[in-house]
Design a protein around this motif. Structure first.
Motif, PDB file in Angstrom:
ATOM      1  N   GLU A 161      -0.413-100.063  -5.786  1.00 45.66           N
ATOM      2  CA  GLU A 161      -0.230 -99.882  -4.348  1.00 45.66           C
ATOM      3  C   GLU A 161       0.349-101.104  -3.644  1.00 45.66           C
ATOM      4  O   GLU A 161       0.233-101.256  -2.427  1.00 45.66           O
ATOM      5  CB  GLU A 161      -1.569 -99.513  -3.667  1.00 45.66           C
ATOM      6  N   MET A 162       0.999-102.002  -4.357  1.00 46.41           N
ATOM      7  CA  MET A 162       1.404-103.282  -3.770  1.00 46.41           C
ATOM      8  C   MET A 162       2.880-103.372  -3.411  1.00 46.41           C
ATOM      9  O   MET A 162       3.353-104.444  -3.039  1.00 46.41           O
ATOM     10  CB  MET A 162       1.027-104.432  -4.709  1.00 46.41           C
ATOM     11  N   GLY A 163       3.636-102.284  -3.527  1.00 48.85           N
ATOM     12  CA  GLY A 163       5.044-102.287  -3.151  1.00 48.85           C
ATOM     13  C   GLY A 163       5.308-101.373  -1.969  1.00 48.85           C
ATOM     14  O   GLY A 163       4.657-100.339  -1.813  1.00 48.85           O
ATOM     15  N   ARG A 164       6.248-101.755  -1.150  1.00 49.97           N
ATOM     16  CA  ARG A 164       6.666-100.943  -0.009  1.00 49.97           C
ATOM     17  C   ARG A 164       8.191-100.992   0.110  1.00 49.97           C
ATOM     18  O   ARG A 164       8.854-101.810  -0.505  1.00 49.97           O
ATOM     19  CB  ARG A 164       6.029-101.451   1.291  1.00 49.97           C
ATOM     20  N   ASN A 165       8.732-100.117   0.977  1.00 53.88           N
ATOM     21  CA  ASN A 165      10.164-100.072   1.272  1.00 53.88           C
ATOM     22  C   ASN A 165      10.999 -99.871   0.005  1.00 53.88           C
ATOM     23  O   ASN A 165      11.663-100.790  -0.479  1.00 53.88           O
ATOM     24  CB  ASN A 165      10.609-101.356   1.991  1.00 53.88           C
ATOM     25  N   PRO A 166      10.974 -98.674  -0.565  1.00 54.97           N
ATOM     26  CA  PRO A 166      11.734 -98.423  -1.797  1.00 54.97           C
ATOM     27  C   PRO A 166      13.216 -98.726  -1.620  1.00 54.97           C
ATOM     28  O   PRO A 166      13.798 -98.433  -0.578  1.00 54.97           O
ATOM     29  CB  PRO A 166      11.502 -96.933  -2.063  1.00 54.97           C
ATOM     30  N   VAL A 167      13.802 -99.338  -2.630  1.00 51.09           N
ATOM     31  CA  VAL A 167      15.237 -99.600  -2.628  1.00 51.09           C
ATOM     32  C   VAL A 167      15.894 -98.445  -3.370  1.00 51.09           C
ATOM     33  O   VAL A 167      15.840 -98.374  -4.601  1.00 51.09           O
ATOM     34  CB  VAL A 167      15.566-100.951  -3.293  1.00 51.09           C
ATOM     35  N   LEU A 168      16.489 -97.547  -2.649  1.00 52.23           N
ATOM     36  CA  LEU A 168      17.031 -96.319  -3.221  1.00 52.23           C
ATOM     37  C   LEU A 168      18.449 -96.488  -3.752  1.00 52.23           C
ATOM     38  O   LEU A 168      18.909 -95.675  -4.559  1.00 52.23           O
ATOM     39  CB  LEU A 168      17.001 -95.203  -2.176  1.00 52.23           C
ATOM     40  N   SER A 169      19.133 -97.521  -3.301  1.00 51.86           N
ATOM     41  CA  SER A 169      20.534 -97.725  -3.710  1.00 51.86           C
ATOM     42  C   SER A 169      20.632 -98.693  -4.874  1.00 51.86           C
ATOM     43  O   SER A 169      20.180 -99.837  -4.767  1.00 51.86           O
ATOM     44  CB  SER A 169      21.354 -98.279  -2.547  1.00 51.86           C
ATOM     45  N   PRO A 170      21.238 -98.283  -5.980  1.00 49.91           N
ATOM     46  CA  PRO A 170      21.579 -99.256  -7.019  1.00 49.91           C
ATOM     47  C   PRO A 170      22.644-100.221  -6.493  1.00 49.91           C
ATOM     48  O   PRO A 170      23.319 -99.943  -5.501  1.00 49.91           O
ATOM     49  CB  PRO A 170      22.131 -98.400  -8.159  1.00 49.91           C
ATOM     50  N   VAL A 171      22.788-101.325  -7.175  1.00 46.95           N
ATOM     51  CA  VAL A 171      23.835-102.290  -6.871  1.00 46.95           C
ATOM     52  C   VAL A 171      24.548-102.638  -8.169  1.00 46.95           C
ATOM     53  O   VAL A 171      23.907-102.869  -9.200  1.00 46.95           O
ATOM     54  CB  VAL A 171      23.266-103.560  -6.213  1.00 46.95           C
ATOM     55  N   LEU A 172      25.863-102.634  -8.128  1.00 47.88           N
ATOM     56  CA  LEU A 172      26.675-103.000  -9.282  1.00 47.88           C
ATOM     57  C   LEU A 172      27.032-104.477  -9.192  1.00 47.88           C
ATOM     58  O   LEU A 172      27.432-104.963  -8.129  1.00 47.88           O
ATOM     59  CB  LEU A 172      27.939-102.152  -9.304  1.00 47.88           C
ATOM     60  N   TYR A 173      26.871-105.181 -10.300  1.00 46.37           N
ATOM     61  CA  TYR A 173      27.217-106.604 -10.378  1.00 46.37           C
ATOM     62  C   TYR A 173      28.301-106.774 -11.424  1.00 46.37           C
ATOM     63  O   TYR A 173      28.132-106.382 -12.576  1.00 46.37           O
ATOM     64  CB  TYR A 173      25.986-107.426 -10.764  1.00 46.37           C
ATOM     65  N   ARG A 174      29.449-107.350 -11.017  1.00 50.03           N
ATOM     66  CA  ARG A 174      30.573-107.533 -11.930  1.00 50.03           C
ATOM     67  C   ARG A 174      30.700-109.022 -12.254  1.00 50.03           C
ATOM     68  O   ARG A 174      31.222-109.811 -11.452  1.00 50.03           O
ATOM     69  CB  ARG A 174      31.843-106.958 -11.306  1.00 50.03           C
TER      70      ARG A 174
ATOM     71  N   LYS B 237      34.960-113.279  -9.024  1.00 53.21           N
ATOM     72  CA  LYS B 237      34.637-114.552  -8.395  1.00 53.21           C
ATOM     73  C   LYS B 237      33.334-114.426  -7.613  1.00 53.21           C
ATOM     74  O   LYS B 237      33.013-113.355  -7.091  1.00 53.21           O
ATOM     75  CB  LYS B 237      35.765-114.994  -7.466  1.00 53.21           C
ATOM     76  N   ILE B 238      32.581-115.498  -7.542  1.00 53.26           N
ATOM     77  CA  ILE B 238      31.336-115.489  -6.787  1.00 53.26           C
ATOM     78  C   ILE B 238      31.625-115.111  -5.335  1.00 53.26           C
ATOM     79  O   ILE B 238      32.618-115.535  -4.746  1.00 53.26           O
ATOM     80  CB  ILE B 238      30.639-116.867  -6.893  1.00 53.26           C
ATOM     81  N   GLY B 239      30.800-114.252  -4.791  1.00 53.26           N
ATOM     82  CA  GLY B 239      31.027-113.728  -3.449  1.00 53.26           C
ATOM     83  C   GLY B 239      31.642-112.347  -3.445  1.00 53.26           C
ATOM     84  O   GLY B 239      31.635-111.668  -2.415  1.00 53.26           O
ATOM     85  N   SER B 240      32.162-111.903  -4.612  1.00 52.54           N
ATOM     86  CA  SER B 240      32.774-110.571  -4.686  1.00 52.54           C
ATOM     87  C   SER B 240      32.249-109.787  -5.883  1.00 52.54           C
ATOM     88  O   SER B 240      32.938-108.916  -6.403  1.00 52.54           O
ATOM     89  CB  SER B 240      34.298-110.696  -4.777  1.00 52.54           C
ATOM     90  N   ARG B 241      31.045-110.102  -6.309  1.00 53.47           N
ATOM     91  CA  ARG B 241      30.502-109.487  -7.527  1.00 53.47           C
ATOM     92  C   ARG B 241      29.631-108.264  -7.274  1.00 53.47           C
ATOM     93  O   ARG B 241      29.420-107.461  -8.177  1.00 53.47           O
ATOM     94  CB  ARG B 241      29.699-110.532  -8.303  1.00 53.47           C
ATOM     95  N   PHE B 242      29.084-108.102  -6.073  1.00 50.03           N
ATOM     96  CA  PHE B 242      28.127-107.034  -5.806  1.00 50.03           C
ATOM     97  C   PHE B 242      28.783-105.864  -5.081  1.00 50.03           C
ATOM     98  O   PHE B 242      29.570-106.058  -4.151  1.00 50.03           O
ATOM     99  CB  PHE B 242      26.973-107.552  -4.947  1.00 50.03           C
ATOM    100  N   LYS B 243      28.425-104.625  -5.500  1.00 54.01           N
ATOM    101  CA  LYS B 243      28.850-103.412  -4.803  1.00 54.01           C
ATOM    102  C   LYS B 243      27.654-102.463  -4.725  1.00 54.01           C
ATOM    103  O   LYS B 243      27.088-102.071  -5.743  1.00 54.01           O
ATOM    104  CB  LYS B 243      30.001-102.711  -5.540  1.00 54.01           C
ATOM    105  N   THR B 244      27.285-102.093  -3.490  1.00 53.63           N
ATOM    106  CA  THR B 244      26.175-101.161  -3.309  1.00 53.63           C
ATOM    107  C   THR B 244      26.623 -99.751  -3.676  1.00 53.63           C
ATOM    108  O   THR B 244      27.726 -99.330  -3.338  1.00 53.63           O
ATOM    109  CB  THR B 244      25.681-101.207  -1.858  1.00 53.63           C
ATOM    110  N   GLN B 245      25.734 -99.017  -4.361  1.00 55.52           N
ATOM    111  CA  GLN B 245      26.064 -97.688  -4.889  1.00 55.52           C
ATOM    112  C   GLN B 245      25.333 -96.581  -4.129  1.00 55.52           C
ATOM    113  O   GLN B 245      24.495 -96.849  -3.258  1.00 55.52           O
ATOM    114  CB  GLN B 245      25.704 -97.623  -6.372  1.00 55.52           C
ATOM    115  N   LYS B 246      25.645 -95.351  -4.484  1.00 58.43           N
ATOM    116  CA  LYS B 246      25.060 -94.188  -3.823  1.00 58.43           C
ATOM    117  C   LYS B 246      23.550 -94.140  -4.055  1.00 58.43           C
ATOM    118  O   LYS B 246      23.089 -94.325  -5.177  1.00 58.43           O
ATOM    119  CB  LYS B 246      25.710 -92.916  -4.361  1.00 58.43           C
TER     120      LYS B 246
END
Length: 552
Positions: free
Chosen positions: A360-373, A377-386
Motif C-alpha cells: 500500500e505504499m505507492g500512489r499516482n500510477p505512471v500509465l505511460s511508458p517512456v522510450l529511451y534511445r 545525444k543527451i537531452g533527446s533520448r526520452f520519448k513518452t509513449q501511449k
C-alpha cells in the motif's frame, strides 16, 4: 475494457496529464506504440515472469495469501503444515503462458516462492532460488517441453543461506551466483561444488544497508565484459571478482545520494554491448533510472507519499575513471521496469509517481511508458509513449517476447488478493505493449528471417550467415543483428537481461528483396554466457521477429 468508476475517479487527473503528454508524441516517428489486453485473468498475479525457449512464459506469485483464482487440475492439492494461510491449498500459484496460442495452464509449486530470484541455465532450464518461510532455502527447476506435462521440481536445502529478495545471475561457467537477500550480506553458488559449498561474505551489502528501510535488497547485478560482477545496492556500486572473492573496484556514489534499490525501487539495465571485431576492448555501460528519495519508505508508511525520483544515472563501468552522468526523465517513476528492446532502445514501463515499494505504499500510477534511445545525444533520448488504462504498481512485471512485444502483468500491493479496495485492486490480467516499430506502416522496412529458422550449433567467434527478406531498399550501414538474453523479471529488475550487437555486418543483395547478412558471433562467455538467446535482424531501427539460437 471498461474502468470501474471508483478507479476512474482516482486516475482521471493522471490520465488527463498523460493524454496531453502523449498527444505531443503522436506526430513523432514513434507514434507512441499501442496496448492490447490478452487475458482478463490468468488466475494469479504475475509477480515473477520468465520467457523460455519454447515461447512460453513461466509466471508465479506467492503461496501464502490463500486461494488464488485458478484451481490446480485433476484434484491436486498442496499440503503444507508450515503454511501461514492454508495448510491444504488446491489452487495454483504459478502458470505457464503459451504466447502463440494466448493460452495458459496451472503449474504447481510446493513451497513459497514469494520475492525469489531466477536465471536460465545454458541448457534452457529455469532455475529459481529462495523465497519465504519454507521456500527460503529451496531451489526449483522448470524444464521447458513441447507438451503440457512439464511442472516444477524442487530441491530441498538447495541453498546454504535463506534467500529472500536476493538476485540471481548466470556466470560464464554456467553456474549461478545468488547475491544478498534480507539479512544476508553474502553470496553463494548453485549448483554446489566442494570448492564453493558455503556462503562468501560481501561486506558491501552490510555497508549499503539502511537498517529498517534496508535499500540493499534485490541488488542490481551485471556480468561485466572482463568476467567480474558489477553489483549496485542503495546508491553505490562495486566490481566483484567472485572467483577470488574480493572487490577489485569501488565506483562513485550516484550524485544526490538517493537510494535506487528495493524498497526505494528504481530499475537498471546493462546497455547494449557491441561485439566489434575491430575493437580491442568492449565498452560496458550501466543505466539506472527512477527510485524513491531517501526516507520515502518511512514516510509512505505514515501516509506521506513523496514524489519519486525523475533522474537516470549512466556510467561506463569499464572506464579507468568512471563517473555517473545524470539525465532527467519526462516522468518521475518508482517501481518501474526497464526492458531492452531488440533495436537497442530501452523501455521504461509500469510503476508509480510517488511513494515506495511495499504494501500500500505507492500512489499516482505512471500509465505511460517512456522510450529511451541510448545512442541519441543527451537531452533527446526520452520519448513518452501511449498510456495503458491498467495501473501496474507493486508486484507488477514485464518481459520481452520473440515477436518484439512486451508482455506486462501483475500488480498486487496487498498482503492478500483484494479486488474491492479503492486503491489499486489486485490485477490478474496480462496485456501486451507493442512499440511503434511493430506498426504496419513499417512493414516494408521490417526484415523477415527466412534462414535459419533457429540455430543450435552456434559457437563463439564464428562467422554466420543469415538470409532475410526486406522489401524496402537497403542502404549501407542500415542493418544490424542483435542477440537478447531472456530475463527473469521481478520487483522492477530483469535479472540476466543482456543485449549484444553483432556488428561488422556484411550485407549482400541476392535479388527479389532477399539479402544475406554475415556477422561474427560473440567473442567470449564473459561477453555472452552460453545459453539461449533471441536473435533479431534490425533495419533502420525496425526489428524482425526473433529466432531462438543456442550459444554453446
Amino acid at each position: 475494457m471498461s474502468i470501474p468508476t471508483f478507479v476512474f475517479s482516482i486516475l482521471l487527473p493522471h490520465l488527463l496529464f498523460v493524454s496531453q503528454q502523449c498527444h505531443l508524441v503522436l506526430a513523432s516517428e514513434y507514434h507512441g506504440g499501442r496496448w492490447k489486453l490478452l487475458q482478463t485473468s490468468i488466475g494469479i498475479s504475475a509477480m515473477h515472469m520468465q520467457l523460455l525457449w519454447n515461447d512460453r512464459v513461466v509466471v508465479f506469485d506467492r503461496t501464502d495469501f490463500g486461494n488464488s483464482n485458478l484451481s490446480l487440475p485433476n484434484g491436486r492439492c498442496r499440503n503444507d503444515p508450515t503454511e501461514a494461510a492454508l495448510k491444504r491449498d488446491c489452487s495454483a500459484h504459478s502458470v505457464e503462458y503459451d504466447v502463440p496460442s494466448n493460452k495458459f495452464r496451472a503449474l504447481m509449486v510446493q513451497t513459497d516462492v514469494w520475492c525469489s530470484s531466477g536465471a536460465i541455465t545454458p541448457d534452457g532450464n529455469l532455475v529459481q532460488a529462495g523465497g519465504f518461510n519454507d521456500g527460503e532455502r529451496r531451489v526449483r527447476v522448470f524444464s521447458p517441453c513441447r507438451s503440457r506435462a512439464c511442472d516444477w521440481q524442487e530441491i530441498p536445502n538447495g541453498l546454504t543461506a535463506r534467500r529472500w529478495y536476493a538476485t540471481s545471475h548466470i556466470l560464464p561457467d554456467g553456474r549461478q551466483i545468488i547475491v544478498g537477500g534480507r539479512k544476508q550480506f553474502n553470496y553463494e553458488f548453485i549448483p554446489k561444488s566442494i570448492a564453493a559449498a558455503n556462503t562468501f561474505n560481501l561486506p558491501f551489502l552490510l555497508e549499503t544497508n539502511d537498517f529498517g528501510a534496508e535499500n540493499n535488497l534485490y541488488p542490481f547485478v551485471f556480468l561485466n565484459v572482463d568476467g567480474n560482477l558489477f553489483i549496485f545496492a542503495n546508491n553505490r556500486a562495486i566490481l566483484l571478482d567472485y572467483v577470488k572473492y574480493k572487490v577489485v573496484k569501488t565506483y562513485p556514489t550516484i550524485p544526490g545520494g538517493d537510494p535506487r534499490s528495493y524498497p526505494s525501487t528504481g530499475s537498471a539495465v546493462l546497455l547494449p554491448l557491441k561485439n566489434l571485431k575491430r575493437a580491442a576492448a568492449i565498452q560496458a555501460e550501466v543505466l539506472i533510472c527512477g527510485g524513491a528519495p531517501k526516507g520515502s519508505f518511512f514516510q509512505a508508511s505514515r501516509g506521506n507519499f513523496i514524489t519519486a525520483l525523475n533522474t537516470c544515472a549512466r556510467m561506463v563501468i569499464t572506464d579507468p575513471n568512471p563517473q555517473w552522468v545524470m539525465e532527467t526523465m519526462p516522468l518521475a517513476r518508482v517501481m518501474g521496469d526497464m526492458i531492452l528492446l531488440p533495436n537497442g532502445d530501452v523501455l521504461l514501463i509500469n510503476g508509480a509517481g510517488s511513494g515506495s515499494a511495499g504494501w500500500e505504499m505507492g500512489r499516482n500510477p505512471v500509465l505511460s511508458p517512456v522510450l529511451y534511445r541510448p545512442d541519441n545525444k543527451i537531452g533527446s533520448r526520452f520519448k513518452t509513449q501511449k498510456p495503458t488504462i491498467i495501473p501496474r504498481m507493486y508486484h507488477s512485471s514485464a518481459v520481452l517476447l520473440r515477436d518484439g512485444r512486451v508482455l506486462v502483468g501483475g500488480s498486487n500491493p496487498h498482503a492478500f488478493y483484494n479486488f474491492t479496495t479503492a486503491f489499486f485492486p489486485t490485477e490478474l490480467s496480462l496485456e501486451a505493449f507493442s512499440p511503434a516499430y511493430l506498426n504496419a506502416n513499417f512493414d516494408s522496412l521490417r526484415p523477415r528471417i527466412v534462414d535459419p529458422k533457429s540455430m543450435s550449433g552456434f559457437t563463439y567467434r564464428k562467422r554466420i550467415t543469415i538470409q532475410v527478406v526486406i522489401t524496402a531498399e537497403v542502404s549501407e550501414n542500415s542493418v544490424s543483428v542483435t542477440m537478447v538474453a531472456p530475463a527473469f523479471n521481478t520487483h522492477s529488475f530483469s535479472m540476466n537481461q543482456r543485449l549484444i550487437v553483432l556488428s561488422d555486418d556484411k550485407v549482400k543483395a541476392l535479388g527479389n528483396s532477399a539479402y544475406s547478412i554475415e556477422v561474427t558471433s560473440p567473442r567470449s562467455r564473459n561477453l555472452a554466457p552460453a545459453g539461449f538467446y533471441l536473435l533479431f535482424v534490425v533495419h533502420q531501427d525496425i526489428p524482425s521477429q526473433g529466432i531462438w539460437v543456442k550459444l554453446q
